[in-house]
Design an enzyme around this catalytic site. Structure first.
Site, PDB file in Angstrom:
ATOM      1  N   ASP A 123       0.848  -1.190   0.000  1.00  0.00           N
ATOM      2  CA  ASP A 123       0.000   0.000   0.000  1.00  0.00           C
ATOM      3  C   ASP A 123       0.883   1.240   0.000  1.00  0.00           C
ATOM      4  OD1 ASP A 123      -1.577   2.222   1.675  1.00  0.00           O
ATOM      5  OD2 ASP A 123      -2.999   0.924   0.637  1.00  0.00           O
ATOM      6  N   GLU A 133      25.129   4.200   0.486  1.00  0.00           N
ATOM      7  CA  GLU A 133      25.363   5.158   1.571  1.00  0.00           C
ATOM      8  C   GLU A 133      24.068   5.578   2.265  1.00  0.00           C
ATOM      9  OE1 GLU A 133      24.445   7.536  -2.048  1.00  0.00           O
ATOM     10  OE2 GLU A 133      25.701   5.792  -1.602  1.00  0.00           O
ATOM     11  N   HIS A 183      21.391  -1.679  -8.264  1.00  0.00           N
ATOM     12  CA  HIS A 183      22.407  -2.732  -8.233  1.00  0.00           C
ATOM     13  C   HIS A 183      21.774  -4.101  -8.479  1.00  0.00           C
ATOM     14  CE1 HIS A 183      25.952  -4.973  -6.520  1.00  0.00           C
ATOM     15  NE2 HIS A 183      24.981  -5.808  -6.179  1.00  0.00           N
ATOM     16  N   GLU A 184      20.691  -4.388  -7.768  1.00  0.00           N
ATOM     17  CA  GLU A 184      20.072  -5.703  -7.906  1.00  0.00           C
ATOM     18  C   GLU A 184      19.450  -5.891  -9.292  1.00  0.00           C
ATOM     19  OE1 GLU A 184      20.957  -7.729  -5.886  1.00  0.00           O
ATOM     20  OE2 GLU A 184      21.476  -6.511  -4.150  1.00  0.00           O
ATOM     21  N   HIS A 186      32.476 -10.523  -4.153  1.00  0.00           N
ATOM     22  CA  HIS A 186      32.394  -9.166  -3.616  1.00  0.00           C
ATOM     23  C   HIS A 186      33.784  -8.595  -3.350  1.00  0.00           C
ATOM     24  CE1 HIS A 186      28.359 -10.802  -2.611  1.00  0.00           C
ATOM     25  NE2 HIS A 186      27.974  -9.588  -2.942  1.00  0.00           N
TER      26      HIS A 186
END
Length: 493
Positions: free
Chosen positions: A231, A359, A309-310, A401
């Protein structure tokens, strides 16, 4: 294009003779290639046919030790160049990570091949272990059937791992609930002996309903089937929904791409996942974006650059499809960060945080602290930003990573200019910088037409140099060379 092209190299011209009865031997400028360009009614079919003609002419050098190829996708780009992406098979069995991209220029001439083919595979392609048995073994190795949230998926393929060739089942497993850290282990089981060959993690970390996106409320649970459409009164879900909107707009307006798959896919996002879950991830197996709320000192993960990013991972799934392990996995993470920076640049402007990732959610009370820093990657305490210092262990899926900082810092230097942030690692060169727009154009072209699932850092340098040569002049190519050299990939320009 999905037509099967399984061929014996020295007989392939017979196949083309059936496709193109008017064509003769290629012995001058007006033979096969010119006729195909002028006679074929369909650009993609023409490009595909030309790719195989070029391969046939160079079979002794390009295809030695390769059994079969089939067309995965053909793209004719804005420059008129074509790129035919090929999947390698052996006796009809797909070769994991084996493939190539054949490039032709706007006139149909051969413009090189991005080569990820595996030569001289020696593998018995008849399994002695059934698929159900292989799945059962993989499930047993990750904690049993009770640990799974979805039905496993398996495929038979040829695998070269650590110098040995195997017939293997690639088993995708999903552990998305049961009050545990979400995981999607990918287990390779030998199709003859039944032993586990290799395993890696498959999750690529990191009424609100419109035509191109739907954002769901997980209500701090992990059962996706129980999710409801969110919602707009929920501020964090609304922020996530808007972050997806902005990212899709950049894909459309700046990259001329319709959604992450290039075909208008609706983005399904699941917010409020788990209890104070400090992460976000693209779940490629289900094509969904999952967002945690954070907790304690960490904020909500539906902020713009994390979402971008995803969705950047989703784009790579449909392009290079990097294997999420080792150097290719690090490039997958870098590609996602590079896209996040590009989206931030267009949506939020060129503030000081464009090249910082996360950030706004990673210790949000202190905007100087980010999840990753492209301008100084090693400042996060785990990222490497020079090839000489790369992580070479098995943790973090082989450093996906940890080592993403190498390409991240390359992209920062190419965009912004300067020298390596660590004086001890500087080469002595000073990169001028070409701006984030041109730097991203180079990366995106390399990603979409020159990179393969197994591309590592050395081949990424070659891919970006080729992309720069396609788009710009020699001075920009030199900037690409210098930026890679500054992060330790390859020799000096």
């Amino acid at each position: 294009m999905s037509r099967i092209h399984g061929f014996e190299v020295r007989l392939s011209l017979l196949t083309f003779a059936l496709l193109l009865p008017a064509c003769g031997a290629a012995d001058d400028d007006t033979s096969d290639l010119a006729r195909v360009l002028s006679d074929s009614p369909d650009d993609l079919e023409r490009a595909e046919t030309l790719a195989y003609l070029h391969l046939d002419e160079r079979a002794d050098t390009l295809l030695a030790g390769v059994d079969e190829l089939w067309t995965e996708r053909v793209v004719v780009d804005e420059l008129g160049m074509s790129h035919t992406r090929l999947q390698q098979t052996v006796a009809g069995v797909p070769v994991f990570g084996g493939g190539a991209i054949v490039h032709t220029d706007a006139l149909g001439a051969f413009d090189g091949m991005t080569d990820g083919l595996l030569r001289d595979l020696v593998v018995d392609t008849t399994p002695t272990l059934g698929e159900r048995e292989a799945v059962a073994l993989a499930v047993q190795n990750v904690g049993g059937w009770g640990s799974l949230s979805d039905e496993p998926r398996a495929e038979l393929l040829a695998l070269r791992h650590e110098g040995r060739d195997h017939l293997a089942y690639r088993v995708e497993l999903r552990q998305m609930g049961h009050a545990r850290e979400p995981s999607a282990p990918v287990v390779f089981v030998d199709a003859h002996g039944g032993e586990e060959i290799w395993r890696h993690e498959g999750l690529e970390h990191y009424a609100l309903s419109t035509a191109n996106r739907v954002t769901y409320d997980m209500n701090n649970g992990t059962d996706f089937g129980a999710a409801v459409v969110g919602d707009s009164s929920d501020a964090t879900l609304l922020q996530t929904h808007d972050s997806v909107k902005h990212t899709l707009a950049v894909l459309s307006k700046k990259l001329y791409r319709s959604s992450y798959d290039g075909a208008g896919a609706v983005v399904h996002t699941y917010g409020h996942y788990g209890n104070a879950y400090v992460n976000a991830f693209w779940d490629s197996g289900a094509s969904r974006l999952v967002i945690g709320d954070g907790g304690g000192q960490f904020g909500h993960f539906g902020v713009l650059d994390i979402v971008a990013h995803e969705l950047g991972h989703a784009v790579t799934d449909h392009e290079s499809n990097f294997t999420y392990y080792g150097e290719p996995g690090a490039l997958d993470e870098s590609s996602a960060d590079i896209f996040a920076a590009f989206v931030s640049h267009h949506v939020q402007g060129d503030g000081g945080w464009v090249f910082d990732i996360g950030e706004d959610c990673w210790l949000p009370l202190d905007p100087s602290v980010a999840l990753r820093y492209m301008s100084r990657p090693s400042d996060d305490g785990s990222s490497r930003d020079h090839y000489s210092t790369r992580y070479q262990g098995a943790a973090d899926n082989g450093g996906v990573h940890f080592n993403s900082g190498i390409a991240n810092h390359f992209f920062y230097l190419l965009s912004h200019g300067g020298q390596h942030h660590d004086p001890a690692l500087r080469s002595g060169l000073v990169i001028d910088g070409i701006g984030i727009e041109d730097a991203h154009a180079i990366w995106y072209r390399a990603l979409t037409v020159y990179m393969l699932p197994g591309t590592g850092f050395t081949k990424a340098r070659l891919a970006t140099e080729k992309a720069a040569d396609d788009l710009f002049d020699a001075s920009v190519v030199e900037q690409v060379e210098e930026a890679w050299y500054e992060v330790g990939v390859g020799g000096p320009p």
